[in-house]
Scaffold this motif. Structure first.
Motif, short mmCIF file in Angstrom:
data_model
loop_
_atom_site.label_atom_id
_atom_site.label_comp_id
_atom_site.label_asym_id
_atom_site.label_seq_id
_atom_site.Cartn_x
_atom_site.Cartn_y
_atom_site.Cartn_z
N PHE A 86 -32.34 36.79 14.34
CA PHE A 86 -33.66 36.94 13.74
C PHE A 86 -33.75 38.28 13.01
CE2 PHE A 86 -33.87 34.33 17.47
CZ PHE A 86 -34.75 33.31 17.17
N LYS A 90 -33.60 36.68 25.60
CA LYS A 90 -34.08 37.14 24.30
C LYS A 90 -34.06 38.66 24.27
CE LYS A 90 -37.56 33.44 24.26
NZ LYS A 90 -39.01 33.17 24.12
N GLU A 93 -39.89 25.23 20.49
CA GLU A 93 -39.49 26.15 19.43
C GLU A 93 -40.47 26.12 18.26
OE1 GLU A 93 -35.76 26.57 16.38
OE2 GLU A 93 -35.30 26.14 18.47
N SER A 97 -35.21 33.46 10.59
CA SER A 97 -34.41 33.13 11.76
C SER A 97 -33.31 32.15 11.37
CB SER A 97 -35.28 32.54 12.87
OG SER A 97 -35.93 31.36 12.45
N GLN A 98 -32.18 32.25 12.07
CA GLN A 98 -31.03 31.43 11.75
C GLN A 98 -30.56 30.66 12.97
OE1 GLN A 98 -27.38 32.71 12.33
NE2 GLN A 98 -26.32 31.19 11.12
N ASN A 99 -30.58 29.33 12.86
CA ASN A 99 -29.96 28.49 13.86
C ASN A 99 -28.48 28.34 13.48
OD1 ASN A 99 -28.94 25.75 14.87
ND2 ASN A 99 -30.83 25.99 16.03
N ASN A 143 -31.20 35.59 20.40
CA ASN A 143 -31.42 34.65 21.50
C ASN A 143 -30.09 34.05 21.94
OD1 ASN A 143 -34.59 33.04 20.51
ND2 ASN A 143 -34.13 35.11 21.19
N GLY A 175 -36.95 38.09 17.73
CA GLY A 175 -36.31 37.07 18.56
C GLY A 175 -37.23 36.42 19.56
N ASN A 176 -38.55 36.45 19.27
CA ASN A 176 -39.56 35.89 20.17
C ASN A 176 -39.57 36.56 21.55
OD1 ASN A 176 -41.24 34.13 18.81
ND2 ASN A 176 -39.80 32.42 18.97
N MET A 221 -41.32 36.53 15.77
CA MET A 221 -40.08 35.86 15.35
C MET A 221 -39.05 36.87 14.90
SD MET A 221 -40.58 32.66 15.95
CE MET A 221 -39.13 32.00 15.15
N ASN A 276 -29.09 32.42 18.40
CA ASN A 276 -29.81 32.52 17.13
C ASN A 276 -30.02 33.99 16.80
OD1 ASN A 276 -30.08 29.74 16.82
ND2 ASN A 276 -32.02 29.69 17.92
#
Length: 250
Positions: free
Chosen positions: A214, A189, A2, A231-233, A207, A14-15, A11, A212
């Motif tokens: 984004f 993704k 990551e 981005s948010q975990n 994701n 969402g990659n 990013m 996650n």
């Protein structure tokens, strides 16, 4: 993986980047680099969870030539107790509707009081234009299963990813992608980029495994690109991503 650099444009989506074409194709899918039309120098910074020990710095140069596209990149992740440096050199070329590329990396890992190790890691990938509005990309990282050091049988992750990009107009990109670490469950993704104005883009991404979200924005005049993403975990919090690309040549 990551913490591996991917650029703020990626990013923000969402990659889902296996078909994206820009300087950061050097990190994301070397096969896409062959579709690049202008040379670029780029720089990026990821600041994770307000901890400098989890920050990533990256930079690179992608050169467009008549005999294919070349690129070199460097990156640094970590702090004093644990850090990794990566140096990569890649080549990609377009052949008909498809472009293919291969890249060699030297990844150095430093762990305080445990020492330092460096290993070569190889990757390859490609992108095919199935129609003017549909692209397919695939990429594999560390297909040789490089070990973390000569003192252990543990290996760096081997990642396989593939995805589709649907582009119904010049203003909209919709990406879907699957990524699989051979030792872990697959990750799905999805990402979107919308050209709100001629030089301004908005981006969204999602994701699974873990879940996650984004968000991103880009400002893209003719000679440079500025991109930001958040981005948010869902358990740990937010990460900020910034990248700058300078375009030159014809």
């Amino acid at each position: 993986m990551e913490t591996y650099p991917s650029g703020a444009r990626s990013m923000g989506m969402g990659n889902s980047h296996v078909t994206l074409v820009d300087g950061y194709s050097l990190f994301n899918n070397i096969g896409a680099l062959g579709r690049l039309e202008r040379s670029q120098a780029f720089f990026g910074f990821d600041h994770r969870l307000n901890l400098s020990e989890l920050s990533t710095l990256s930079a690179g140069l992608a050169m467009v030539t008549t005999k294919g596209n070349w690129g070199i990149n460097v990156s640094h992740f970590g702090g004093q107790l644990f850090n990794q440096q990566n140096l990569g050199l890649g080549f990609s070329n377009k052949l008909g509707i498809a472009s293919f590329g291969v890249k060699a990396n030297y990844l150095q890992t430093n762990i305080d009081e445990f020492g330092r190790s460096g290993v070569p890691i190889f990757e390859f990938g490609g992108v095919a234009e199935l129609s003017p509005h549909l692209f397919f990309g695939a990429h594999i990282y560390n297909f040789t299963r490089a070990k973390m050091s000569r003192y252990t049988d543990d290996t760096f992750p081997t990642l396989v990813k593939a995805g589709l990009s649907i582009r119904p107009s010049n203003a909209l990109i919709l990406n879907v992608e699957a990524e699989k670490d051979i030792l872990l469950p697959p990750q799905f993704k999805a990402g979107m980029e919308y050209n709100m104005q001629e030089k301004l883009q908005g981006r969204l991404g999602f994701n699974t495994n873990p879940n996650n979200l984004f968000f991103g924005i880009g400002f893209r005049p003719r000679k440079y690109h500025i991109d930001y993403a958040l981005s948010q975990n869902y358990k740990l919090g937010f990460t900020h991503h910034f990248s700058f690309n300078l375009l030159f040549g014809q």
